[in-house]
Design an enzyme around this catalytic site. Structure first.
Site, PDB file in Angstrom:
ATOM      1  N   TYR A 275      64.155  43.470  40.544  1.00  0.00           N
ATOM      2  CA  TYR A 275      64.816  42.302  39.964  1.00  0.00           C
ATOM      3  C   TYR A 275      66.306  42.244  40.298  1.00  0.00           C
ATOM      4  O   TYR A 275      66.923  41.185  40.218  1.00  0.00           O
ATOM      5  CB  TYR A 275      64.645  42.289  38.444  1.00  0.00           C
ATOM      6  CG  TYR A 275      63.223  42.060  37.981  1.00  0.00           C
ATOM      7  CD1 TYR A 275      62.202  41.796  38.864  1.00  0.00           C
ATOM      8  CD2 TYR A 275      62.903  42.135  36.630  1.00  0.00           C
ATOM      9  CE1 TYR A 275      60.898  41.597  38.432  1.00  0.00           C
ATOM     10  CE2 TYR A 275      61.600  41.938  36.179  1.00  0.00           C
ATOM     11  CZ  TYR A 275      60.608  41.665  37.097  1.00  0.00           C
ATOM     12  OH  TYR A 275      59.329  41.474  36.650  1.00  0.00           O
TER      13      TYR A 275
ATOM     14  N   LYS B 256      53.968  54.013  41.265  1.00  0.00           N
ATOM     15  CA  LYS B 256      53.025  53.716  42.346  1.00  0.00           C
ATOM     16  C   LYS B 256      53.342  54.669  43.507  1.00  0.00           C
ATOM     17  O   LYS B 256      53.602  54.265  44.642  1.00  0.00           O
ATOM     18  CB  LYS B 256      53.149  52.251  42.766  1.00  0.00           C
ATOM     19  CG  LYS B 256      52.017  51.758  43.677  1.00  0.00           C
ATOM     20  CD  LYS B 256      50.664  51.787  43.018  1.00  0.00           C
ATOM     21  CE  LYS B 256      49.611  51.175  43.957  1.00  0.00           C
ATOM     22  NZ  LYS B 256      48.234  51.392  43.441  1.00  0.00           N
TER      23      LYS B 256
ATOM     24  N   ASP C  37      48.380  50.720  38.316  1.00  0.00           N
ATOM     25  CA  ASP C  37      47.121  49.989  38.207  1.00  0.00           C
ATOM     26  C   ASP C  37      46.173  50.678  37.237  1.00  0.00           C
ATOM     27  O   ASP C  37      45.471  50.013  36.447  1.00  0.00           O
ATOM     28  CB  ASP C  37      46.465  49.784  39.578  1.00  0.00           C
ATOM     29  CG  ASP C  37      46.547  51.012  40.476  1.00  0.00           C
ATOM     30  OD1 ASP C  37      47.249  51.976  40.131  1.00  0.00           O
ATOM     31  OD2 ASP C  37      45.903  50.996  41.545  1.00  0.00           O
TER      32      ASP C  37
ATOM     33  N   ASP D 289      57.926  45.319  32.844  1.00  0.00           N
ATOM     34  CA  ASP D 289      57.837  43.912  32.462  1.00  0.00           C
ATOM     35  C   ASP D 289      56.382  43.506  32.278  1.00  0.00           C
ATOM     36  O   ASP D 289      55.996  42.902  31.272  1.00  0.00           O
ATOM     37  CB  ASP D 289      58.499  43.068  33.562  1.00  0.00           C
ATOM     38  CG  ASP D 289      58.708  41.619  33.146  1.00  0.00           C
ATOM     39  OD1 ASP D 289      58.419  41.271  31.987  1.00  0.00           O
ATOM     40  OD2 ASP D 289      59.165  40.833  33.998  1.00  0.00           O
TER      41      ASP D 289
ATOM     42  N   ASP E 293      54.060  43.239  28.409  1.00  0.00           N
ATOM     43  CA  ASP E 293      53.385  42.016  27.981  1.00  0.00           C
ATOM     44  C   ASP E 293      51.896  42.270  27.735  1.00  0.00           C
ATOM     45  O   ASP E 293      51.311  41.721  26.788  1.00  0.00           O
ATOM     46  CB  ASP E 293      53.560  40.915  29.031  1.00  0.00           C
ATOM     47  CG  ASP E 293      54.876  40.172  28.876  1.00  0.00           C
ATOM     48  OD1 ASP E 293      55.663  40.561  27.988  1.00  0.00           O
ATOM     49  OD2 ASP E 293      55.127  39.226  29.635  1.00  0.00           O
TER      50      ASP E 293
END
Length: 366
Positions: free
Chosen positions: A146, A195, A227, A251, A255
């Site tokens: 970001y 990852k 994942d 992020d 959620d």
């Protein structure tokens, strides 16, 4: 004690839910002998309307002059709002990214807790829910994809977009230390999510986390690919205590975690820097479709204010009182519309209330 609180009411339902959090803070002040003084700060769409930009230098200065900042919600409908016809750097969320960077708010804490009274709202099967779950997602907030360099260009007649994911070992080390510190106050388990089978940044992440873990022998830790973590959150959420991860992964996962609790309107968050300063906000969005209707759930914002009492002001007893009041109100059967029982579920003893009424009921129980 006196505390200076910067208040960013923001857009959509922001002013409504912030008003209830302030009401609760004032109630806490009255009961425990504190004074909370508020400074109004514009950010987001309301700042664009007033000043032409999502965050002014004056707003940044006001935030820095505060002991902590309480925020509502930023932004609007991305399809219809004129704010989203502006260049990306002039849109509401750009103000939030800039504020996080200016205040060095590198550590985002998002608790995901399933209340006994709201188990029916959880979309997971009862055998998965079990006795419930209680996790804290620790997200790095000022680095990664970001905040990396980005560009869109023409290459041999084809439009190419590039976003850069960069982390330094220092950025990783400071968020890892904060994650392990939080774990020491909880159930002493950290799940570091990355990852590392694909990304160099994740391989560095894993290396630094292992170095930090060596300083916390009391804390059990594990590595998990992002994942797999996304799958495990819906397969067995109770296995998690502290989830430690980078910006984009955090992020997305926060959620997901919020929705398995039944309502994003119940979930608080805190963004902290190296000092006691923090920015406190609900995890949900601005919900422009219900703004002004008096039906928004203020509990997430009120619980964010409780986190402010705990982490910025060291008022643990006062924070406990707010959290206990929220549990009491739920046990008494009061619900905003988003956490009302669904079709086929019992409604015996359940009373639907509005935004302001929920704030009043929580104050009554403090």
């Amino acid at each position: 004690m006196d505390f200076q609180v910067g208040v960013i009411a923001g857009d959509g339902i922001g002013p409504e839910i912030v008003a209830e959090a302030r009401k609760v803070l004032d109630c806490v002040g009255s009961k425990f002998g504190h004074v909370f003084r508020y400074t109004e700060i514009l950010m987001g769409g309301c700042s664009i309307d007033a000043t032409g930009v999502p965050l002014t230098d004056e707003a940044i200065a006001a935030a820095k002059a505060s002991d902590a900042v309480l925020m509502g919600s930023i932004g609007g409908n991305t399809s219809t709002s004129p704010w989203y016809k502006l260049a990306p750097e002039l849109r509401p969320e750009a103000g939030l990214l800039k504020l996080r960077k200016e205040l060095n708010l590198f550590a985002n804490l998002r608790p995901a807790y399933l209340y006994e009274e709201l188990k029916a709202a959880c979309p997971l099967r009862e055998d998965i829910i079990g006795e419930g779950f209680d996790m804290m997602i620790m997200r790095e907030l000022t680095g990664g994809l970001y905040f990396g360099a980005r560009k869109t260009e023409q290459v041999d007649g084809v439009t190419v977009a590039t976003d850069t994911l960069t982390y330094s070992e220092n950025e990783i080390r400071r968020i890892a230390k904060r994650g392990f510190d939080i774990a020491m106050k909880r159930r002493k388990k950290v799940t570091s999510v990355d990852k590392a089978n694909v990304l160099d940044s994740s391989r560095l992440w894993r290396k630094i986390v292992e170095e930090v873990a060596a300083d916390y022998p009391q804390v059990a830790y594990e590595h998990m690919l992002v994942d797999n973590c996304a799958m495990q959150l819906v397969k067995d959420p109770k296995q998690f205590d502290v989830i430690l991860t980078e910006n984009m992964f955090g992020d997305i996962l926060s959620d997901e975690a919020s929705m398995v609790t039944g309502s994003i309107g119940m979930l608080a968050s805190a963004s902290l820097n190296d000092t006691k300063f923090g920015l406190y906000e609900p995890s949900g969005g601005s919900a422009p479709d219900i703004a002004g209707k008096g039906i928004a759930n203020p509990i997430a914002t009120i619980l964010s204010a409780a986190m402010m009492l705990r982490y910025s002001f060291d008022l643990d007893k006062e924070a406990d009182a707010v959290e206990a009041a929220v549990r009491a109100v739920l046990k008494q059967g009061f619900r905003t519309i988003d956490i009302m029982p669904q079709a086929g579920e019992t409604r015996d003893g359940i009373v639907q209330v509005g935004t302001a009424q929920m704030g009043d009921k929580i104050c009554e129980n403090i």
